[in-house]
Design a protein around this motif. Structure first.
Motif, PDB file in Angstrom:
ATOM      1  N   ASP A 159       3.134  16.991  22.419  1.00  0.00           N
ATOM      2  CA  ASP A 159       3.206  18.107  23.370  1.00  0.00           C
ATOM      3  C   ASP A 159       3.651  17.643  24.752  1.00  0.00           C
ATOM      4  OD1 ASP A 159       2.518  20.272  21.746  1.00  0.00           O
ATOM      5  OD2 ASP A 159       0.373  19.869  21.953  1.00  0.00           O
ATOM      6  N   ASP A 160       3.224  16.455  25.154  1.00  0.00           N
ATOM      7  CA  ASP A 160       3.551  15.968  26.494  1.00  0.00           C
ATOM      8  C   ASP A 160       5.039  15.719  26.680  1.00  0.00           C
ATOM      9  OD1 ASP A 160       0.879  15.913  27.527  1.00  0.00           O
ATOM     10  OD2 ASP A 160       0.496  14.141  26.308  1.00  0.00           O
ATOM     11  N   ARG A 163       6.853  18.534  28.493  1.00  0.00           N
ATOM     12  CA  ARG A 163       6.550  18.824  29.892  1.00  0.00           C
ATOM     13  C   ARG A 163       7.778  18.627  30.770  1.00  0.00           C
ATOM     14  NH1 ARG A 163       1.787  14.719  30.438  1.00  0.00           N
ATOM     15  NH2 ARG A 163       2.951  14.369  32.386  1.00  0.00           N
ATOM     16  N   LYS A 189       5.410  18.907  13.902  1.00  0.00           N
ATOM     17  CA  LYS A 189       4.253  19.054  14.797  1.00  0.00           C
ATOM     18  C   LYS A 189       3.901  20.524  14.971  1.00  0.00           C
ATOM     19  CE  LYS A 189       2.170  19.765  18.761  1.00  0.00           C
ATOM     20  NZ  LYS A 189       2.000  21.133  19.302  1.00  0.00           N
ATOM     21  N   VAL A 190       4.908  21.393  14.897  1.00  0.00           N
ATOM     22  CA  VAL A 190       4.681  22.835  15.034  1.00  0.00           C
ATOM     23  C   VAL A 190       4.461  23.490  13.678  1.00  0.00           C
ATOM     24  CG1 VAL A 190       5.659  25.015  15.854  1.00  0.00           C
ATOM     25  CG2 VAL A 190       6.035  22.905  17.158  1.00  0.00           C
ATOM     26  N   PHE A 203      10.059  24.537  20.687  1.00  0.00           N
ATOM     27  CA  PHE A 203       9.417  23.296  21.129  1.00  0.00           C
ATOM     28  C   PHE A 203      10.406  22.134  21.112  1.00  0.00           C
ATOM     29  CE2 PHE A 203       7.168  19.356  19.813  1.00  0.00           C
ATOM     30  CZ  PHE A 203       6.464  19.135  20.988  1.00  0.00           C
TER      31      PHE A 203
END
Length: 357
Positions: A159-160, A163, A189-190, A203
């Motif tokens: 997730d990072d 950013r 990951k999703v 994402f």
């Protein structure tokens, strides 16, 4: 390059010659040959010659495994076995074998490369079922995120990487087979945690928007991160950072708990072993790679073993991942490659969207 291997790979076109040059082949004979009359492989009745074609980071393991096999084969058959070894980028190695490099065994980075050899008619379908574990996978790894010293951006998981304050280095999955694992771990990951493909595409788009350059392969991506000092994070593989640590480079990295099993295949190249009369010894070598002795050598240099006995021995080195998916969860490479990486497919669409923003 030895004269012997050049004779077994006479480029018939400029393309073939360039493939040979790009492979960056390094060849070494493990055990010297001895006399009498040659058979189809160019070997004598007391000597067998094999050519192993693999990707670069496996070399440290095979340099230990090959002498173990040679000793066992000598004791069993009385024959000396000599190996020519070729290491380079998995994609380049695949093209070289298709162009005529007569590999007896191929140990490539992903099954998609092995499938190219199957589609070229060099390997028969069902190659994966001929290994002791029935899936052709000889060792595994997982994805990791390498950070700058001290992890100043506090990067903890995938997730990072989306950013806005994080710059990410990864190779181009259009040109790098290894980089396709990077892409698929982000997608999974999703989708493997309850998200939709639309959410996955959003994402992945946000992550690749943070990628300033798309190097051609993993080696160039590593150079961009460490030599050129680009990016805050590098998507890499567990085996590479473990091997780097053994070589004196202690890289800071995190292993996300949502991850993909990076499965590395092994296969005998049917067309060439039959032509060269080396099938018996080539198949014996592949079988040997699944013994505890060989699996331990893979584990020592960063690869996750596939034999339960050795998995247990190295449990502290390779902890279990709580959410680990495989490429088969996406339909296998036969479905993944055209869906995501063909011209005009999802990755190209993502790149086009980023360019328009």
């Amino acid at each position: 390059m030895s004269q012997d291997i050049w004779n077994r790979w006479k480029p018939t076109s400029l393309k073939s010659f360039i493939s040979l040059f790009l492979v960056g082949i390094s060849l070494s004979g493990v055990i010297a040959a001895c006399a009498p009359s040659p058979d189809k492989s160019g070997s004598t009745s007391q000597t067998k010659e094999l050519t192993l074609v693999s990707y670069a980071v496996t070399r440290a393991a095979y340099e230990k495994i090959i002498p173990l096999f040679a000793k066992e084969w000598k004791e069993k058959t009385g024959q000396t076995v000599r190996f020519d070894q070729s290491y380079g980028g998995s994609g380049s190695q695949t093209r070289a074998v298709i162009d005529g490099l007569e590999a007896d065994i191929v140990a490539l980075a992903l099954s998609a490369d092995t499938l190219q050899l199957q589609n070229a008619g060099l390997i028969k379908p069902g190659w994966e079922k001929k290994t002791p574990n029935g899936d052709g996978i000889v060792h595994r790894s997982v994805g990791v995120i390498v950070t700058r010293e001290g992890n100043p951006k506090n990067i903890k998981d995938w997730d990072d990487l989306a950013r806005s304050d994080v710059s990410v280095i990864t190779a181009n999955p259009k040109t790098s087979g290894g980089a396709r694992w990077n892409y698929m771990v982000l997608w999974g990951k999703v989708t493997k945690t309850g998200g939709t493909e639309k959410q996955a595409k959003d994402f992945v788009t946000r992550v690749y928007k943070n990628v300033p350059v798309l190097p051609r392969d993993a080696r160039e991506a590593t150079d961009a991160f460490f030599v050129q000092k680009q990016g805050d994070a590098l998507i890499n593989y567990e085996n590479e950072v473990i091997l780097a640590k053994q070589q004196g480079q202690d890289l800071p990295y995190v292993v996300p708990e949502i991850n993909i099993s990076i499965d590395n295949p092994i296969a005998v190249v049917d067309s060439y072993v039959d032509k060269r009369g080396t099938r018996e010894v080539a198949e014996a070598f592949v079988q040997f790679l699944f013994t505890p002795a060989a699996q331990r050598e893979f584990a020592k240099v960063g690869f996750r073993p596939v034999v339960p006995e050795v998995v247990a021995e190295f449990a502290d080195t390779y902890p279990q991942i709580s959410n680990l998916f495989t490429i088969e969860d996406f339909g296998g490479w036969n479905q993944v490659s055209p869906k995501f990486f063909a011209d005009g497919a999802i990755f190209d669409d993502i790149q086009a969207n980023i360019a328009r923003r």
